[in-house]
Design an enzyme around this catalytic site. Sequence first.
Site, mmCIF file in Angstrom:
data_model
loop_
_atom_site.group_PDB
_atom_site.id
_atom_site.type_symbol
_atom_site.label_atom_id
_atom_site.label_comp_id
_atom_site.label_asym_id
_atom_site.label_seq_id
_atom_site.Cartn_x
_atom_site.Cartn_y
_atom_site.Cartn_z
ATOM 1 N N GLU A 44 0.868 -1.182 0.000
ATOM 2 C CA GLU A 44 0.000 0.000 0.000
ATOM 3 C C GLU A 44 0.900 1.224 0.000
ATOM 4 O O GLU A 44 1.777 1.358 0.861
ATOM 5 C CB GLU A 44 -0.934 0.051 1.222
ATOM 6 C CG GLU A 44 -1.897 1.241 1.119
ATOM 7 C CD GLU A 44 -2.784 1.498 2.335
ATOM 8 O OE1 GLU A 44 -3.692 2.341 2.221
ATOM 9 O OE2 GLU A 44 -2.552 0.895 3.388
ATOM 10 N N GLU A 68 4.926 4.802 3.416
ATOM 11 C CA GLU A 68 4.395 6.118 3.821
ATOM 12 C C GLU A 68 5.573 7.088 3.844
ATOM 13 O O GLU A 68 6.635 6.766 4.368
ATOM 14 C CB GLU A 68 3.734 5.998 5.205
ATOM 15 C CG GLU A 68 3.310 7.292 5.860
ATOM 16 C CD GLU A 68 2.365 8.153 5.017
ATOM 17 O OE1 GLU A 68 1.316 7.663 4.563
ATOM 18 O OE2 GLU A 68 2.711 9.331 4.798
ATOM 19 N N ASP A 97 -3.633 11.644 -2.120
ATOM 20 C CA ASP A 97 -3.862 13.099 -2.160
ATOM 21 C C ASP A 97 -4.299 13.495 -3.574
ATOM 22 O O ASP A 97 -3.647 13.097 -4.548
ATOM 23 C CB ASP A 97 -2.577 13.847 -1.777
ATOM 24 C CG ASP A 97 -2.085 13.452 -0.384
ATOM 25 O OD1 ASP A 97 -2.927 13.063 0.444
ATOM 26 O OD2 ASP A 97 -0.870 13.513 -0.138
ATOM 27 N N LYS A 104 -4.950 21.134 -8.367
ATOM 28 C CA LYS A 104 -4.479 22.144 -9.340
ATOM 29 C C LYS A 104 -3.756 21.473 -10.499
ATOM 30 O O LYS A 104 -2.916 20.594 -10.288
ATOM 31 C CB LYS A 104 -3.495 23.104 -8.659
ATOM 32 C CG LYS A 104 -4.152 24.055 -7.694
ATOM 33 C CD LYS A 104 -3.134 25.053 -7.179
ATOM 34 C CE LYS A 104 -3.755 25.887 -6.069
ATOM 35 N NZ LYS A 104 -2.770 26.441 -5.165
ATOM 36 N N THR A 159 -10.532 1.487 4.767
ATOM 37 C CA THR A 159 -9.387 2.250 5.285
ATOM 38 C C THR A 159 -9.934 3.315 6.249
ATOM 39 O O THR A 159 -11.151 3.518 6.342
ATOM 40 C CB THR A 159 -8.613 2.950 4.148
ATOM 41 O OG1 THR A 159 -9.290 4.149 3.771
ATOM 42 C CG2 THR A 159 -8.456 2.046 2.931
ATOM 43 N N GLU A 160 -9.011 4.015 6.921
ATOM 44 C CA GLU A 160 -9.462 5.086 7.829
ATOM 45 C C GLU A 160 -10.197 6.201 7.071
ATOM 46 O O GLU A 160 -11.264 6.649 7.486
ATOM 47 C CB GLU A 160 -8.249 5.706 8.521
ATOM 48 C CG GLU A 160 -8.002 5.145 9.884
ATOM 49 C CD GLU A 160 -6.522 5.121 10.223
ATOM 50 O OE1 GLU A 160 -5.758 5.962 9.709
ATOM 51 O OE2 GLU A 160 -6.145 4.229 11.000
ATOM 52 N N GLU A 204 -11.641 5.981 4.239
ATOM 53 C CA GLU A 204 -12.883 5.432 3.678
ATOM 54 C C GLU A 204 -14.006 5.480 4.709
ATOM 55 O O GLU A 204 -15.146 5.848 4.395
ATOM 56 C CB GLU A 204 -12.619 3.986 3.242
ATOM 57 C CG GLU A 204 -13.776 3.326 2.524
ATOM 58 C CD GLU A 204 -13.364 1.980 1.926
ATOM 59 O OE1 GLU A 204 -12.177 1.591 2.049
ATOM 60 O OE2 GLU A 204 -14.233 1.325 1.339
HETATM 61 N N1 SAH Z 1 -4.381 5.133 2.784
HETATM 62 C C1 SAH Z 1 -4.805 5.804 4.009
HETATM 63 C C2 SAH Z 1 -4.303 7.270 4.078
HETATM 64 C C3 SAH Z 1 -4.753 8.158 2.939
HETATM 65 S S1 SAH Z 1 -4.064 9.811 3.043
HETATM 66 C C4 SAH Z 1 -6.319 5.718 4.127
HETATM 67 O O1 SAH Z 1 -6.973 5.436 3.132
HETATM 68 O O2 SAH Z 1 -6.841 5.921 5.229
HETATM 69 C C5 SAH Z 1 -2.768 9.704 1.848
HETATM 70 C C6 SAH Z 1 -1.424 9.289 2.476
HETATM 71 O O3 SAH Z 1 -0.475 9.146 1.423
HETATM 72 C C7 SAH Z 1 -0.844 10.321 3.440
HETATM 73 O O4 SAH Z 1 -0.500 9.687 4.657
HETATM 74 C C8 SAH Z 1 0.389 10.853 2.708
HETATM 75 O O5 SAH Z 1 1.433 11.231 3.580
HETATM 76 C C9 SAH Z 1 0.777 9.669 1.848
HETATM 77 N N2 SAH Z 1 1.518 10.028 0.637
HETATM 78 C C10 SAH Z 1 1.221 11.039 -0.211
HETATM 79 N N3 SAH Z 1 2.111 11.112 -1.215
HETATM 80 C C11 SAH Z 1 2.993 10.091 -1.014
HETATM 81 C C12 SAH Z 1 4.153 9.650 -1.711
HETATM 82 N N4 SAH Z 1 4.579 10.283 -2.809
HETATM 83 N N5 SAH Z 1 4.822 8.586 -1.228
HETATM 84 C C13 SAH Z 1 4.389 7.947 -0.096
HETATM 85 N N6 SAH Z 1 3.309 8.337 0.617
HETATM 86 C C14 SAH Z 1 2.617 9.389 0.165
#
Ligand code: SAH
Length: 209
Positions: A40, A65, A114, A118, A188-189, A191
């Site tokens: 993940e 992460e 994320d 933009k 997921t959290e 979700e």
């Molecule tokens: N998957 C989790 C968190 C979603 S938030 C859920 O569904 O609950 C998105 C997460 O991706 C954040 O913790 C952010 O720090 C991480 N993230 C964003 N860009 C990333 C990258 N380029 N490499 C690794 N992690 C990344």
Amino acid sequence: MRVRKKKHGAERLAACEKYFFPATDDIKNVFGNSNPVHIEIGCGKGTFIRDMAKKYSGINFIAVEKITDVMVCCAEKIYAEQLENVRILCADAKTLAEVIPHNSIERIYLNFSDPWPKAGHKKRRLTHAVFLDVYKQILTSDGSIAIKTDNDSLFDFSLEELPQNGFILEDVTRDLHSSIYNSDNVMTEYEANFTKQGIPIKRCVAKLK
Ligand code: SAH
């Protein structure tokens, strides 16, 4: 994600060191078996990876992460349950082909990445071609990417970007929880939060051609 600096974050993470994903040429040596490996990317606080690892003990998981203070929460969940089929990796997605052996990953999960709305930031989206090129290196030849998001624009972007970069789309739905694909869904959290707000979850799977 808004992240508060964790007190003693570095020490708390170091206490979970036995679950760190090490430098390796052969992923079998990491887990001590040749079970399939799923990762993940952007695991956040780690609820999904913990629940998947418990549900599928015959699959190995890597939780990736980039924010260390977020990874602490995931690491402590894995440590608390001593989940031997999980390793954690603090890294940016764009570096993964340098730390994960090529052709070794059966599935990549991108959960609630994320959205970077933009246009000028689109190269930061985890389904942009820049990242897909990295994923293609670490995926096995029949590997796949499973995507879930609340965000329509990121979903639409991904549905265009994936086929343009050598992936075939499957199991596309704009309302996962009312679809046939929900039966084995692990939440997921993010979700859980979006679902509480009544926002439908978009989901698709992309396979290498
Ligand atoms: N998957 C989790 C968190 C979603 S938030 C859920 O569904 O609950 C998105 C997460 O991706 C954040 O913790 C952010 O720090 C991480 N993230 C964003 N860009 C990333 C990258 N380029 N490499 C690794 N992690 C990344």
